[in-house]
Design a protein around this motif. Structure first.
Motif, PDB file in Angstrom:
ATOM      1  N   GLY A  31     117.870  95.656  12.025  1.00  0.00           N
ATOM      2  CA  GLY A  31     117.877  96.235  13.371  1.00  0.00           C
ATOM      3  C   GLY A  31     116.819  95.327  14.146  1.00  0.00           C
ATOM      4  O   GLY A  31     116.023  94.389  13.382  1.00  0.00           O
ATOM      5  N   LEU A  32     116.837  95.258  15.377  1.00  0.00           N
ATOM      6  CA  LEU A  32     115.936  94.546  16.274  1.00  0.00           C
ATOM      7  C   LEU A  32     114.725  95.498  16.795  1.00  0.00           C
ATOM      8  O   LEU A  32     115.219  96.621  17.638  1.00  0.00           O
ATOM      9  CB  LEU A  32     116.597  93.771  17.336  1.00  0.00           C
ATOM     10  N   VAL A  33     113.598  95.028  17.160  1.00  0.00           N
ATOM     11  CA  VAL A  33     112.357  95.645  17.643  1.00  0.00           C
ATOM     12  C   VAL A  33     112.127  94.645  18.699  1.00  0.00           C
ATOM     13  O   VAL A  33     111.753  93.555  18.720  1.00  0.00           O
ATOM     14  CB  VAL A  33     111.183  95.679  16.557  1.00  0.00           C
ATOM     15  N   HIS A  34     112.738  95.130  19.896  1.00  0.00           N
ATOM     16  CA  HIS A  34     112.465  94.190  21.289  1.00  0.00           C
ATOM     17  C   HIS A  34     110.754  94.151  21.270  1.00  0.00           C
ATOM     18  O   HIS A  34     110.024  94.899  20.937  1.00  0.00           O
ATOM     19  CB  HIS A  34     113.002  94.878  22.358  1.00  0.00           C
ATOM     20  N   ILE A  35     110.655  93.047  21.978  1.00  0.00           N
ATOM     21  CA  ILE A  35     109.056  92.813  22.280  1.00  0.00           C
ATOM     22  C   ILE A  35     108.403  93.925  22.959  1.00  0.00           C
ATOM     23  O   ILE A  35     107.160  94.078  22.841  1.00  0.00           O
ATOM     24  CB  ILE A  35     108.980  91.466  22.824  1.00  0.00           C
ATOM     25  N   SER A  36     109.342  94.481  23.957  1.00  0.00           N
ATOM     26  CA  SER A  36     108.445  95.440  24.617  1.00  0.00           C
ATOM     27  C   SER A  36     108.276  96.891  23.720  1.00  0.00           C
ATOM     28  O   SER A  36     107.454  97.917  24.281  1.00  0.00           O
ATOM     29  CB  SER A  36     109.392  96.098  25.761  1.00  0.00           C
ATOM     30  N   GLU A  37     108.823  96.927  22.558  1.00  0.00           N
ATOM     31  CA  GLU A  37     108.880  98.071  21.675  1.00  0.00           C
ATOM     32  C   GLU A  37     107.936  97.936  20.616  1.00  0.00           C
ATOM     33  O   GLU A  37     107.820  98.737  19.715  1.00  0.00           O
ATOM     34  CB  GLU A  37     110.358  98.338  21.222  1.00  0.00           C
ATOM     35  N   ILE A  38     106.973  96.847  20.628  1.00  0.00           N
ATOM     36  CA  ILE A  38     106.072  96.297  19.597  1.00  0.00           C
ATOM     37  C   ILE A  38     104.972  97.427  19.618  1.00  0.00           C
ATOM     38  O   ILE A  38     104.254  97.876  18.555  1.00  0.00           O
ATOM     39  CB  ILE A  38     105.987  94.935  19.374  1.00  0.00           C
ATOM     40  N   ALA A  39     104.004  97.011  20.865  1.00  0.00           N
ATOM     41  CA  ALA A  39     102.894  97.996  21.146  1.00  0.00           C
ATOM     42  C   ALA A  39     102.808  98.520  22.593  1.00  0.00           C
ATOM     43  O   ALA A  39     103.597  98.250  23.315  1.00  0.00           O
ATOM     44  CB  ALA A  39     102.010  96.859  20.929  1.00  0.00           C
ATOM     45  N   ASP A  40     101.903  99.395  22.562  1.00  0.00           N
ATOM     46  CA  ASP A  40     101.832 100.023  23.852  1.00  0.00           C
ATOM     47  C   ASP A  40     101.148  99.040  24.984  1.00  0.00           C
ATOM     48  O   ASP A  40     101.364  99.188  26.141  1.00  0.00           O
ATOM     49  CB  ASP A  40     100.838 101.133  23.881  1.00  0.00           C
ATOM     50  N   ASN A  41     100.264  98.064  24.473  1.00  0.00           N
ATOM     51  CA  ASN A  41      99.724  97.011  25.397  1.00  0.00           C
ATOM     52  C   ASN A  41     100.939  95.931  25.615  1.00  0.00           C
ATOM     53  O   ASN A  41     101.805  95.944  24.711  1.00  0.00           O
ATOM     54  CB  ASN A  41      98.529  96.704  25.039  1.00  0.00           C
ATOM     55  N   TYR A  42     100.489  95.197  26.396  1.00  0.00           N
ATOM     56  CA  TYR A  42     101.258  93.799  26.745  1.00  0.00           C
ATOM     57  C   TYR A  42     101.269  92.847  25.611  1.00  0.00           C
ATOM     58  O   TYR A  42     100.304  92.609  25.039  1.00  0.00           O
ATOM     59  CB  TYR A  42     101.005  93.056  27.999  1.00  0.00           C
ATOM     60  N   VAL A  43     102.405  92.445  25.048  1.00  0.00           N
ATOM     61  CA  VAL A  43     102.597  91.677  23.988  1.00  0.00           C
ATOM     62  C   VAL A  43     103.220  90.405  24.462  1.00  0.00           C
ATOM     63  O   VAL A  43     104.439  90.226  24.892  1.00  0.00           O
ATOM     64  CB  VAL A  43     103.784  92.248  22.961  1.00  0.00           C
ATOM     65  N   LYS A  44     102.341  89.289  24.554  1.00  0.00           N
ATOM     66  CA  LYS A  44     102.804  88.012  24.801  1.00  0.00           C
ATOM     67  C   LYS A  44     103.464  87.052  23.863  1.00  0.00           C
ATOM     68  O   LYS A  44     104.381  86.481  23.952  1.00  0.00           O
ATOM     69  CB  LYS A  44     101.402  87.215  25.453  1.00  0.00           C
ATOM     70  N   ASP A  45     102.985  87.172  22.530  1.00  0.00           N
ATOM     71  CA  ASP A  45     103.659  86.659  21.183  1.00  0.00           C
ATOM     72  C   ASP A  45     103.583  87.659  20.375  1.00  0.00           C
ATOM     73  O   ASP A  45     102.913  88.443  19.713  1.00  0.00           O
ATOM     74  CB  ASP A  45     102.653  85.341  20.810  1.00  0.00           C
ATOM     75  N   VAL A  46     105.153  87.822  19.848  1.00  0.00           N
ATOM     76  CA  VAL A  46     105.370  88.563  18.578  1.00  0.00           C
ATOM     77  C   VAL A  46     104.583  88.306  17.325  1.00  0.00           C
ATOM     78  O   VAL A  46     103.979  89.222  16.803  1.00  0.00           O
ATOM     79  CB  VAL A  46     106.661  88.736  18.435  1.00  0.00           C
ATOM     80  N   ASN A  47     104.191  86.857  17.305  1.00  0.00           N
ATOM     81  CA  ASN A  47     103.375  86.601  16.039  1.00  0.00           C
ATOM     82  C   ASN A  47     101.897  87.123  16.010  1.00  0.00           C
ATOM     83  O   ASN A  47     101.214  87.133  14.967  1.00  0.00           O
ATOM     84  CB  ASN A  47     103.270  84.959  15.863  1.00  0.00           C
ATOM     85  N   ASP A  48     101.342  87.608  17.318  1.00  0.00           N
ATOM     86  CA  ASP A  48     100.165  88.333  17.317  1.00  0.00           C
ATOM     87  C   ASP A  48     100.205  89.451  16.534  1.00  0.00           C
ATOM     88  O   ASP A  48      99.019  90.135  16.399  1.00  0.00           O
ATOM     89  CB  ASP A  48      99.421  88.130  18.686  1.00  0.00           C
ATOM     90  N   HIS A  49     101.325  90.498  16.469  1.00  0.00           N
ATOM     91  CA  HIS A  49     101.438  91.613  16.090  1.00  0.00           C
ATOM     92  C   HIS A  49     102.102  91.640  14.631  1.00  0.00           C
ATOM     93  O   HIS A  49     101.729  92.700  13.904  1.00  0.00           O
ATOM     94  CB  HIS A  49     102.210  92.508  17.124  1.00  0.00           C
TER      95      HIS A  49
END
Length: 184
Positions: A31-49
């Motif tokens: 499945g896909l976790v969209h960048i907007s569904e990774i963290a509560d704060n703003y996610v600029k780069d997925v690799n940071d999380h």
């Protein structure tokens, strides 16, 4: 175990893109976790999380007819029920919502302009240029407090706008050779 919307599952990150991360769930389903569904704060780069092969807990938020599975990491994080929500700015009152406590701005009486009591340029009385205290037609159209009324500001705006449009038309017509001019 069938994958149902709302269920929380464990998975492994198998791919990272600029728009999200692919997570492999049980039974080899991805499945896909969209960048907007990774963290509560703003996610600029997925690799940071997230990193490849990270073990994550995800919540199934949708399952499409074609088999695509939408996942969320941020919805699995429990938030305390009594956590205060950030206050929102009330653009109509120019202050925080009433009862917001310390730092609350007093409300202004109606009829007063924005910050500083003048126009956006900070000049008092809403005067934008070298016209002095004249109203839109040269007469003194100010209310007793020295402010232009809304109607006066609107008529000034319309007059300025018409002047600008006519000068723009003149300049474009002169570039095209005037009205009805021939082109050779």
């Amino acid at each position: 175990m069938a994958i149902e919307v709302g269920s929380k599952l464990e998975g492994k990150v198998t791919g990272i893109t600029h728009f999200g991360a692919f997570v492999e769930l049980a039974e080899g389903v991805t499945g896909l976790v969209h960048i907007s569904e990774i963290a509560d704060n703003y996610v600029k780069d997925v690799n940071d999380h997230l990193k490849l092969d990270d073990k994550v807990t995800v919540k199934v938020i949708n399952v499409d007819k074609d088999g695509k599975i939408g996942l969320s990491i941020k919805q699995t994080i429990e938030k305390p029920a009594d956590a205060p929500r950030p206050e929102r700015f009330n653009r109509f009152e120019g202050s925080r919502p009433s009862g917001s406590g310390a730092g609350e701005r007093p409300s202004r009486p109606s009829g007063f302009g924005g910050a500083g009591g003048g126009d956006r340029g900070g000049r008092p009385g809403g005067d934008r240029g070298p016209r002095g205290d004249r109203g839109p037609r040269g007469g003194g159209f100010k209310n007793p407090a020295g402010k232009l009324t809304f109607e006066d500001k609107m008529s000034r705006f319309l007059k300025d706008s018409e002047e600008r449009i006519s000068s723009l038309k003149k300049s474009t017509e002169s570039k095209r050779g005037g009205r009805g001019g021939r082109r050779d």
